[in-house]
Design an enzyme around this catalytic site. Structure first.
Site, mmCIF file in Angstrom:
data_model
loop_
_atom_site.group_PDB
_atom_site.id
_atom_site.type_symbol
_atom_site.label_atom_id
_atom_site.label_comp_id
_atom_site.label_asym_id
_atom_site.label_seq_id
_atom_site.Cartn_x
_atom_site.Cartn_y
_atom_site.Cartn_z
ATOM 1 N N VAL A 25 0.833 -1.069 -0.204
ATOM 2 C CA VAL A 25 0.124 -0.204 0.403
ATOM 3 C C VAL A 25 1.312 0.983 -0.020
ATOM 4 O O VAL A 25 2.160 1.197 0.115
ATOM 5 C CB VAL A 25 -0.740 0.272 1.310
ATOM 6 C CG1 VAL A 25 -2.478 -0.837 0.777
ATOM 7 C CG2 VAL A 25 -0.475 -0.140 2.527
ATOM 8 N N SER A 26 0.058 2.955 -0.120
ATOM 9 C CA SER A 26 1.424 3.652 -0.689
ATOM 10 C C SER A 26 1.362 4.355 0.606
ATOM 11 O O SER A 26 2.730 4.980 0.524
ATOM 12 C CB SER A 26 0.744 3.922 -1.203
ATOM 13 O OG SER A 26 0.250 4.283 -2.728
ATOM 14 N N THR A 27 0.115 4.246 1.588
ATOM 15 C CA THR A 27 0.762 4.874 2.901
ATOM 16 C C THR A 27 0.248 3.918 4.008
ATOM 17 O O THR A 27 -0.446 2.898 4.061
ATOM 18 C CB THR A 27 -0.280 5.953 2.874
ATOM 19 O OG1 THR A 27 -1.434 6.142 3.269
ATOM 20 C CG2 THR A 27 0.006 7.076 1.841
#
Length: 210
Positions: A25-27
């Site tokens: 996931v990006s964050t």
């Protein structure tokens, strides 16, 4: 052997059947549960996960996952964008897996390099990535040629303009002026001034200190 050749390489004689998952996931605020669950349901015996932007080149869990894989295994991801930062990045990773006799599967896109159809699709991807790269190079070269035809100077601008060089030569006719003082006045180093007015070295320029 090129990346395209690697994508068409034959499958290992004996597959282990071991599936290893990778999720990202990006964050840190996003949840990996959905990816992890889908990968486990697909049969992955172990799942590696990163909470990092896809643009981040340092993905420690992906590196650990690739180290963990052995010939005959298959790397599984939920979707292609969970693995790669770009099309070229995807091609590079999959080609390296193929070289190591490791399969690759993406659940969302239903791509599987352990099948002839999956290898064909990745061959098209690789050809497309190369085509895009060549277009970019060709466009850049055409742009440079057009700029040269217009008389536009390319590269870094000169430290001194022709007018400043002439001004420096004029200042040096003043017996009280020194190379250092003129360089400071023009906002350049003494070495830059010598570079643009090379005759200073052969004519016995005045003391470099003020």
């Amino acid at each position: 052997m090129t990346a395209t050749d690697d994508l068409f390489a034959a499958e290992p004689a004996a597959r282990t059947g071991t599936l290893v998952g990778y999720g990202r996931v990006s964050t840190r605020d996003q949840i990996l549960d959905r990816q992890t669950r889908a990968l486990e349901e697909a049969g992955c015996i172990r799942v590696f996960t990163d909470k990092l932007s896809g643009k981040n080149t340092d993905r420690p869990e992906l590196s650990a996952c690739l180290d963990y894989l052995r010939p005959g295994d298959t790397l599984v991801v939920l979707a292609l964008d969970r693995l790669s930062r770009s099309l070229q990045d995807l091609i590079t990773i999959v080609a390296e897996l193929r070289r190591r006799e490791i399969g690759f599967r993406s659940l969302h896109e239903a791509l599987d390099t352990t099948t002839p159809g999956g290898r064909l699709i990745f061959h098209v991807f690789a050809a497309l990535a190369e085509f895009i790269r060549e277009l970019i190079v060709e466009g850049t070269n055409e742009g440079l040629a057009a700029a040269r035809a217009r008389g536009q100077r390319l590269g870094r601008p000169p430290a001194l303009t022709p007018e400043q060089v002439e001004h420096a030569r004029h200042l040096l006719t003043n017996p009280t002026a020194t190379v250092t003082s003129i360089a400071k006045l023009l906002g350049v180093s003494r070495s830059t001034l010598y570079k643009h007015v090379p005759e200073l070295r052969s004519t016995g320029a005045r003391e470099l200190t003020t």
